[in-house]
Motif scaffolding. Sequence first.
Motif, mmCIF file in Angstrom:
data_model
loop_
_atom_site.group_PDB
_atom_site.id
_atom_site.type_symbol
_atom_site.label_atom_id
_atom_site.label_comp_id
_atom_site.label_asym_id
_atom_site.label_seq_id
_atom_site.Cartn_x
_atom_site.Cartn_y
_atom_site.Cartn_z
ATOM 1 N N ASP A 472 0.830 -1.205 0.000
ATOM 2 C CA ASP A 472 0.000 0.000 0.000
ATOM 3 C C ASP A 472 0.867 1.259 0.000
ATOM 4 O OD1 ASP A 472 -2.245 -1.569 0.102
ATOM 5 O OD2 ASP A 472 -2.822 -1.022 2.142
ATOM 6 N N VAL A 473 1.895 1.253 0.831
ATOM 7 C CA VAL A 473 2.749 2.439 0.984
ATOM 8 C C VAL A 473 3.420 2.797 -0.328
ATOM 9 C CG1 VAL A 473 4.811 3.349 2.112
ATOM 10 C CG2 VAL A 473 3.111 2.088 3.454
ATOM 11 N N VAL A 474 4.024 1.822 -1.008
ATOM 12 C CA VAL A 474 4.747 2.150 -2.242
ATOM 13 C C VAL A 474 3.792 2.429 -3.398
ATOM 14 C CG1 VAL A 474 6.820 0.901 -1.538
ATOM 15 C CG2 VAL A 474 5.073 -0.297 -2.894
ATOM 16 N N THR A 475 2.669 1.728 -3.447
ATOM 17 C CA THR A 475 1.720 1.946 -4.539
ATOM 18 C C THR A 475 1.081 3.323 -4.439
ATOM 19 O OG1 THR A 475 1.250 -0.423 -4.610
ATOM 20 C CG2 THR A 475 -0.311 1.024 -5.722
ATOM 21 N N PHE A 476 0.873 3.790 -3.217
ATOM 22 C CA PHE A 476 0.297 5.113 -2.991
ATOM 23 C C PHE A 476 1.305 5.978 -2.227
ATOM 24 C CE2 PHE A 476 -3.396 2.092 -2.866
ATOM 25 C CZ PHE A 476 -3.749 2.285 -4.194
ATOM 26 N N ALA A 477 2.514 6.065 -2.803
ATOM 27 C CA ALA A 477 3.607 6.794 -2.148
ATOM 28 C C ALA A 477 3.247 8.254 -1.915
ATOM 29 C CB ALA A 477 4.875 6.678 -2.989
ATOM 30 N N ARG A 478 2.480 8.845 -2.812
ATOM 31 C CA ARG A 478 2.084 10.239 -2.615
ATOM 32 C C ARG A 478 1.271 10.403 -1.328
ATOM 33 N NH1 ARG A 478 0.001 12.412 -8.572
ATOM 34 N NH2 ARG A 478 2.068 12.928 -9.416
ATOM 35 N N LEU A 479 0.353 9.499 -1.089
ATOM 36 C CA LEU A 479 -0.460 9.575 0.123
ATOM 37 C C LEU A 479 0.384 9.340 1.365
ATOM 38 C CD1 LEU A 479 -3.562 7.655 -1.231
ATOM 39 C CD2 LEU A 479 -3.558 10.037 -0.463
ATOM 40 N N ALA A 480 1.345 8.430 1.266
ATOM 41 C CA ALA A 480 2.246 8.207 2.400
ATOM 42 C C ALA A 480 3.062 9.457 2.687
ATOM 43 C CB ALA A 480 3.158 7.018 2.106
ATOM 44 N N ALA A 481 3.558 10.097 1.629
ATOM 45 C CA ALA A 481 4.343 11.316 1.804
ATOM 46 C C ALA A 481 3.492 12.444 2.377
ATOM 47 C CB ALA A 481 4.960 11.726 0.467
ATOM 48 N N ASP A 482 2.246 12.539 1.936
ATOM 49 C CA ASP A 482 1.334 13.537 2.512
ATOM 50 C C ASP A 482 1.224 13.355 4.023
ATOM 51 O OD1 ASP A 482 0.753 14.447 -0.053
ATOM 52 O OD2 ASP A 482 -1.185 13.422 -0.174
ATOM 53 N N SER A 483 1.044 12.112 4.443
ATOM 54 C CA SER A 483 0.716 11.841 5.838
ATOM 55 C C SER A 483 1.895 12.058 6.775
ATOM 56 C CB SER A 483 0.176 10.416 5.990
ATOM 57 O OG SER A 483 1.178 9.465 5.759
ATOM 58 N N VAL A 484 3.131 12.015 6.262
ATOM 59 C CA VAL A 484 4.290 12.215 7.147
ATOM 60 C C VAL A 484 4.805 13.650 7.102
ATOM 61 C CG1 VAL A 484 4.961 9.792 6.940
ATOM 62 C CG2 VAL A 484 6.005 11.494 5.401
ATOM 63 N N GLY A 485 4.106 14.519 6.372
ATOM 64 C CA GLY A 485 4.482 15.929 6.380
ATOM 65 C C GLY A 485 5.656 16.281 5.505
ATOM 66 N N ALA A 486 5.819 15.613 4.363
ATOM 67 C CA ALA A 486 6.892 15.950 3.428
ATOM 68 C C ALA A 486 6.701 17.361 2.884
ATOM 69 C CB ALA A 486 6.927 14.939 2.288
ATOM 70 N N THR A 487 7.751 17.927 2.332
ATOM 71 C CA THR A 487 7.721 19.309 1.866
ATOM 72 C C THR A 487 7.347 19.383 0.400
ATOM 73 O OG1 THR A 487 9.454 19.829 3.439
ATOM 74 C CG2 THR A 487 9.032 21.443 1.721
ATOM 75 N N LYS A 488 6.347 20.177 0.106
ATOM 76 C CA LYS A 488 5.893 20.358 -1.267
ATOM 77 C C LYS A 488 6.939 21.101 -2.096
ATOM 78 C CE LYS A 488 0.924 20.428 -0.295
ATOM 79 N NZ LYS A 488 -0.321 21.198 -0.415
ATOM 80 N N MET A 489 7.113 20.641 -3.320
ATOM 81 C CA MET A 489 8.094 21.239 -4.225
ATOM 82 C C MET A 489 7.396 21.658 -5.519
ATOM 83 S SD MET A 489 10.932 20.785 -2.462
ATOM 84 C CE MET A 489 12.320 20.865 -3.581
ATOM 85 N N ASP A 490 8.106 22.429 -6.327
ATOM 86 C CA ASP A 490 7.558 22.892 -7.601
ATOM 87 C C ASP A 490 8.032 21.995 -8.737
ATOM 88 O OD1 ASP A 490 6.264 24.954 -6.398
ATOM 89 O OD2 ASP A 490 7.679 26.502 -7.006
ATOM 90 N N ARG A 491 7.291 20.924 -8.966
ATOM 91 C CA ARG A 491 7.558 20.021 -10.079
ATOM 92 C C ARG A 491 9.006 19.542 -10.104
ATOM 93 N NH1 ARG A 491 5.408 21.963 -15.718
ATOM 94 N NH2 ARG A 491 6.071 19.830 -16.121
ATOM 95 N N PRO A 492 9.434 18.744 -9.164
ATOM 96 C CA PRO A 492 10.805 18.208 -9.181
ATOM 97 C C PRO A 492 11.004 17.346 -10.425
ATOM 98 C CG PRO A 492 9.734 17.822 -7.062
ATOM 99 C CD PRO A 492 8.663 18.254 -8.015
ATOM 100 N N GLU A 493 12.005 17.690 -11.215
ATOM 101 C CA GLU A 493 12.206 16.973 -12.474
ATOM 102 C C GLU A 493 13.492 16.145 -12.440
ATOM 103 O OE1 GLU A 493 10.580 18.019 -15.991
ATOM 104 O OE2 GLU A 493 9.488 19.789 -15.331
ATOM 105 N N TRP A 494 14.520 16.510 -13.192
ATOM 106 C CA TRP A 494 15.699 15.659 -13.303
ATOM 107 C C TRP A 494 16.592 15.781 -12.077
ATOM 108 C CZ3 TRP A 494 18.007 13.583 -18.250
ATOM 109 C CH2 TRP A 494 17.019 13.375 -19.216
#
Length: 729
Positions: A472-494
């Motif tokens: 579940d964690v890896v398949t929905f990594a975005r939701l996991a990152a949301d829940s632990v308070g990760a820092t939002k970025m502006d379109r991280p690319e390369w």
Amino acid sequence: MTELSPYHEDQELDNNTSDNIHFRDILEQHISRRSLISKTASGAVALTLASTLTGCNDDDNSNNNGTPTTPTNPDKKPEKLTFNAVAKNLNDIVTVPEGYQATVLYALGDSINPAYPEWDDNNIPSGPSFQFRSGDCHDGMHFFGLNAATQRFDESVSDRGLLVMNHEYINPTFLHPKGPTKVDGRRPEDEVIREVNAHGVSVIEIKKDQTTQKVEVVKNSVFNRRITGSTVMDFAGVAAGSTLLATGYSPAGRQTRGTHNNCGNGYTPWGTYLTTEENFIGYFVRSAGDDALRRPEEIIALKRYGLKAGSSSRYAWETAKGGVESQDLYDRWNADVKTDTASSDYRNGPNTFGWMVEIDPFDGRQNPVKRTSLGRFAHEDSACRAVAGQPLAFYMGDDSRGEYIYKFVSDAKWDTKDVNGGYRAGDKYMNAGKLYVAKFNNDGSGQWIELSYGKNGLDQSNTVYPFGSQADVVTFARLAADSVGATKMDRPEWCTVNPENGEIYVTLTNNSNRGSSYPTDAANPRAYEDLYNNETVQKGNVNGHIIRFRETGDLTTAESFKWDIYLFGAEASMASNINLSGLTDNNDLSSPDGMWFDPRGVLWIQTDDGAYTDVTNCMMLAALPGQIGDGTKATTSNGTETLVGKKVTDDTLRRFLTGPKECEITGIAMTPDYKAIFINVQHPGEDSADYATANSHWPATQTNPGNTTARPRSATVVITRKDGGVIAG
């Protein structure tokens, strides 16, 4: 018969509605004295004593009249850039410095099998033939030296090798005889087959003359092959076999078909290629009534990844009627609940994309492998930091507004004996490990927060999503990152790793909403206005920037780091509180995207821009960066205080090329002798109204500037010195 309307990617770009921070109130940092490092034999970084960095000159005077010379040691980082900077222009060719030459190597539709004829603008080949032809929209790329005796990877070989590249998506206007069509609401099957096959990856053998440096494709090579949107793929890692991956094609959740929207790339120290699946969600359709058949947690996950009820698909592949191929190949793009179980329909089809895919270019007998332990999101790129005796670290960006930077650390420690280990090495280093997401603190430090089931609240009691397993964690990594308070970025690319000091660089391309729905902060400090073509007002972080960070103790396993901003895109004429890096007409740029350090320590920066294209086409620049903490504090035009790297000069940042009209410059690879560099020109003429009135006629214009009839085609270009010398030497 009706033509398709253009696709707009807003559906996929902004789906983070969490309350996580946007780098607010970051004030200052303390940069300690760094350990120095050198390169291992494999070109990866290792901790050791070495010479300090050279080449950062405070003199703003550029040497634009210098003649390129070959250094005594081609492996040495240049002390300054001496090639003639390419002027900004709107020409319909790839423009390179004086003394260099650009040659089109591999364009859309080119045959990689002698049994198939060459491309003909007036006789577009059949859809099935694109299994043996170049795909469209060339993107991330890498060169693998080929040992003539062993027929395996050899990093020291330059005259023969395998060039592996992504085909991100398609420009259907020029891919088909008269553009894409629908008949009675259905896409014609041959068009859909052509489009699916034009996605994916190419593996082509090339040879280089050691005297003239001329590069050619070996058309009859046994290594030449295409991986497409229908190629069978295996799952490996913690989500393999999960019910989340169960489909009618693979009820056990062990396989899927195809890879698509392959944008940036990566490569492993054991000699395999990593292709990333970026804006995958837009390929699926989901009806307005599908929510009524879904569990609440399914709806949460689908919305977080941008597939809301009522979403249409990018190319309408699901409408095709089977004849040449099984109907199942088209039905799989419809993500609706249609049967009693997930193992008999394609409700989980979207979950089978968005992964990092490993391809062994030297072994076409085994299926490519989707490495699920590295997480599922809009993978833009991957950079592996390999230090002998330490676990491997893979750095990855999620290319959407407000998304995150991730790191995967292998359980296994890197052993150079695993070079040429193929998929077995991939199993060893990419199936077991820890996935992290980045959080940035006010004092200039940052943390890697572990995304593991049972830690940091990632369990069934989680209020964001009820995680029941690591799958579940890896398949929905975005939701996991949301829940632990990760820092939002502006379109991280390369992402790329500096071989001189182990620092990691990430491009943040731009954000038109910065200063409005995204407040400015120290790491995203600019919100300003710019006038495009004297008509249109552009707002926000118009031109983008590049951030960099360094792991504590230079350890791949570190759970903390320091960071600053290396470079701000800007027009040279902008005010100094916008043009914070001191760019000039020789090096100003907008929307940095593709980026790669070559083993010498030269940083290559490419642009995917729409903000400065009233003045110049997209470009590639060469840079000689310093290190974190070499700059100071600065205040932007909107009053935000930030941390700025040392200002560049014409000696440390210089424009190396510009591309043709309406293109993106992307994909970077180089032969180990530094005498040939490869770049990709993606979607020239993309804004053309129809197939008959193209705005670009490249690549035909590269050799015939007066051509006004040829279809524009994405293509790979090789650049060499006319005197056979070292690139940017």
